[in-house]
Motif scaffolding. Sequence first.
Motif, PDB file in Angstrom:
ATOM      1  N   ASN A  63       0.919  -1.259  -0.087  1.00 54.48           N
ATOM      2  CA  ASN A  63       0.264   0.239  -0.210  1.00 54.48           C
ATOM      3  C   ASN A  63       0.866   1.193  -0.302  1.00 54.48           C
ATOM      4  O   ASN A  63       1.477   1.099   0.936  1.00 54.48           O
ATOM      5  CB  ASN A  63      -1.489   0.008   0.857  1.00 54.48           C
ATOM      6  CG  ASN A  63      -1.921   1.377   1.090  1.00 54.48           C
ATOM      7  OD1 ASN A  63      -1.550   2.183   0.888  1.00 54.48           O
ATOM      8  ND2 ASN A  63      -3.157   0.637   2.061  1.00 54.48           N
ATOM      9  N   PRO A  64       0.871   2.256  -0.950  1.00 53.32           N
ATOM     10  CA  PRO A  64       1.585   2.767  -1.122  1.00 53.32           C
ATOM     11  C   PRO A  64       1.385   4.469   0.296  1.00 53.32           C
ATOM     12  O   PRO A  64       1.511   5.389  -0.057  1.00 53.32           O
ATOM     13  CB  PRO A  64       1.485   3.504  -2.507  1.00 53.32           C
ATOM     14  CG  PRO A  64      -0.133   3.515  -2.949  1.00 53.32           C
ATOM     15  CD  PRO A  64      -0.423   2.293  -1.696  1.00 53.32           C
ATOM     16  N   TYR A  65       0.294   3.886   1.076  1.00 57.34           N
ATOM     17  CA  TYR A  65      -0.367   4.969   1.695  1.00 57.34           C
ATOM     18  C   TYR A  65       0.091   4.526   3.560  1.00 57.34           C
ATOM     19  O   TYR A  65       0.097   3.110   3.896  1.00 57.34           O
ATOM     20  CB  TYR A  65      -1.366   5.239   1.593  1.00 57.34           C
ATOM     21  CG  TYR A  65      -1.958   6.488   0.448  1.00 57.34           C
ATOM     22  CD1 TYR A  65      -1.899   7.498   0.137  1.00 57.34           C
ATOM     23  CD2 TYR A  65      -2.434   5.013  -0.440  1.00 57.34           C
ATOM     24  CE1 TYR A  65      -1.518   7.916  -1.299  1.00 57.34           C
ATOM     25  CE2 TYR A  65      -2.378   5.895  -2.115  1.00 57.34           C
ATOM     26  CZ  TYR A  65      -2.466   6.779  -2.469  1.00 57.34           C
ATOM     27  OH  TYR A  65      -3.024   7.635  -4.021  1.00 57.34           O
ATOM     28  N   GLY A  66      -0.199   5.523   4.754  1.00 58.52           N
ATOM     29  CA  GLY A  66      -0.054   5.218   5.525  1.00 58.52           C
ATOM     30  C   GLY A  66      -1.337   4.394   5.806  1.00 58.52           C
ATOM     31  O   GLY A  66      -2.332   5.534   5.147  1.00 58.52           O
ATOM     32  N   GLU A  80       2.903   2.048   8.024  1.00 59.58           N
ATOM     33  CA  GLU A  80       3.168   2.962   7.423  1.00 59.58           C
ATOM     34  C   GLU A  80       3.263   1.892   6.196  1.00 59.58           C
ATOM     35  O   GLU A  80       4.346   0.861   6.012  1.00 59.58           O
ATOM     36  CB  GLU A  80       4.755   3.875   7.677  1.00 59.58           C
ATOM     37  CG  GLU A  80       4.560   4.250   6.758  1.00 59.58           C
ATOM     38  CD  GLU A  80       4.064   5.873   6.694  1.00 59.58           C
ATOM     39  OE1 GLU A  80       3.860   6.126   5.116  1.00 59.58           O
ATOM     40  OE2 GLU A  80       2.760   6.159   7.456  1.00 59.58           O
ATOM     41  N   LYS A  81       2.783   2.236   5.080  1.00 60.62           N
ATOM     42  CA  LYS A  81       2.937   1.077   3.755  1.00 60.62           C
ATOM     43  C   LYS A  81       3.161   0.248   4.162  1.00 60.62           C
ATOM     44  O   LYS A  81       4.165  -0.764   3.840  1.00 60.62           O
ATOM     45  CB  LYS A  81       3.819   2.357   2.727  1.00 60.62           C
ATOM     46  CG  LYS A  81       4.319   3.851   2.851  1.00 60.62           C
ATOM     47  CD  LYS A  81       5.215   4.231   2.372  1.00 60.62           C
ATOM     48  CE  LYS A  81       4.504   5.299   2.262  1.00 60.62           C
ATOM     49  NZ  LYS A  81       5.850   6.119   1.175  1.00 60.62           N
TER      50      LYS A  81
END
Length: 151
Positions: A63-66, A80-81
């Motif tokens: 996942n590129p996001y937190g 986080e990611k």
Amino acid sequence: KKKEKPLGTAGPISLLDTSIKSQTLCVTNGDVLSDIDYGNMLRFFKLYNFDAVIGVRQFQIQNPYGVIISKDNKLVDIAEKPVYKSTINAGIYILSSEIINLISPNTYFDMPDLLSKALSLKKNIGVFPIHEDWIDIGRVSDYEKAKKLVN
């Protein structure tokens, strides 16, 4: 001209000659490229007396996001990611004649449907991990990657 109807990923097996359908078959999806050792997979099938074996791979996606984990509008944690891991169907199978005979003749039938039907009948289905190179060229990015490997 006779229009052929789609039969899914397992349905075409019903069109094979009876002498072939009475044997154990190895089936690989047409959009899969792999260096799998089919002999090892077949030995696994025989050793554990499975009715069918499905080749599987580990797949992960980040996942590129937190990611926020909350409860009742309060922050519990932040990941986080994070990386999510799954065991996926690699599109490679070994099927006994007993499993092949579960396919309705000339009818649309996907391989997951066949395996689900076999499970509902309490058939013994093995899961064989594939560690060798494997690419599903049904996705454009993987097709481009495969072209580079072949050239």
